[in-house]
Design an enzyme around this catalytic site. Structure first.
Site, PDB file in Angstrom:
ATOM      1  N   GLN A  51     -13.481  15.293  12.838  1.00 50.09           N
ATOM      2  CA  GLN A  51     -12.756  16.553  12.614  1.00 50.09           C
ATOM      3  C   GLN A  51     -13.359  17.705  13.403  1.00 50.09           C
ATOM      4  O   GLN A  51     -12.742  18.759  13.526  1.00 50.09           O
ATOM      5  CB  GLN A  51     -12.750  16.907  11.114  1.00 50.09           C
ATOM      6  N   CYS A  95      -6.439  18.305   3.495  1.00 48.35           N
ATOM      7  CA  CYS A  95      -7.256  17.925   4.654  1.00 48.35           C
ATOM      8  C   CYS A  95      -7.365  19.141   5.559  1.00 48.35           C
ATOM      9  O   CYS A  95      -6.345  19.770   5.874  1.00 48.35           O
ATOM     10  CB  CYS A  95      -6.606  16.759   5.390  1.00 48.35           C
ATOM     11  N   GLU A 138     -13.205  10.934   3.428  1.00 47.78           N
ATOM     12  CA  GLU A 138     -14.044  11.191   4.621  1.00 47.78           C
ATOM     13  C   GLU A 138     -14.338   9.886   5.384  1.00 47.78           C
ATOM     14  O   GLU A 138     -14.324   9.879   6.627  1.00 47.78           O
ATOM     15  CB  GLU A 138     -15.355  11.886   4.230  1.00 47.78           C
ATOM     16  N   HIS A 141     -11.574   8.966   7.556  1.00 44.86           N
ATOM     17  CA  HIS A 141     -11.567   9.711   8.834  1.00 44.86           C
ATOM     18  C   HIS A 141     -12.359   8.944   9.901  1.00 44.86           C
ATOM     19  O   HIS A 141     -11.991   8.944  11.079  1.00 44.86           O
ATOM     20  CB  HIS A 141     -12.207  11.091   8.666  1.00 44.86           C
TER      21      HIS A 141
END
Ligand code: K1U
Ligand code: ZN
Length: 173
Positions: A51, A95, A138, A141
């Site tokens: 991210q 998110c 997470e 991700h």
């Protein structure tokens, strides 16, 4: 410490399988600090390295709900879910890479997670409630998976279009 900019969906970096962290370094510890600062600033309760554009297996989280409680920052290198409960729970997830949008996602209610801590020591722990939800979000991700991937194609498309619009507006601002 410095703030990093958050990658907004759609972006190919959010769809990639991230590489394991081989050895801890000062650079990686700095990245973890920057990610915590970026997460608290957003504000958010979790953040994964892709991210902020780094395709390595690192997450940070602080899922303490009580705003008056002491912060409980957690840094996890190479986190892995090693056991999941059959029991599930539903949580309305958000998110930071898909701004202003929320949807209910069903996940295992409890998970056992292994990871390497900031000092390079292996750790293992059991998590439930919001911590279990956030850590699974997470870790997803790191495998190129977003919470909208659990939704119907129609809902996913709608949320992707809205995120694309927000991304364009932010680029122009
Ligand atoms: O990974 C991320 O994008 C961060 C995300 C984590 C998350 C939230 C809810 C369920 C699963 C995972 C966020 O932090 S979104 C922002 C948010 O939920 C929040 C922000 C401030 C206070 C409380 C929650
Ligand atoms: Zn997210």
């Amino acid at each position: 410490m410095s703030l990093r900019s958050i990658v907004i969906h759609p972006d190919p970096r959010l769809k990639k399988l991230c590489d394991p962290v081989p050895d801890l370094s000062d650079e990686l510890r700095r990245l973890a600090d920057d990610m915590l600062e970026t997460m608290y600033d957003a504000p958010g309760i979790g953040l994964a390295a892709p991210q902020v554009g780094v395709l390595q297996r690192l997450i940070v989280a602080d899922a303490v709900k009580d705003p008056d409680a002491a912060p409980q920052p957690v840094v996890m290198f190479n986190p892995e879910v090693v056991l999941s409960s059959d029991e599930t729970s539903v949580y309305e997830e958000g998110c930071l890479s898909i701004p202003d949008q929320f949807a209910e996602v069903t996940r295992p209610a409890e998970v056992r997670v292994s990871w390497i801590d900031i000092d390079g020591n292996p750790q293992e722990g059991e998590f439930q409630g919001l911590w279990a939800t956030v850590l699974q979000h997470e870790i997803d991700h790191l495998n190129g998976k977003l919470f909208i991937d659990y939704l119907s194609p129609m809902k996913r498309q709608l949320m992707t279009r809205k995120s694309q619009k927000i991304k364009r507006e932010r680029a122009r601002a």
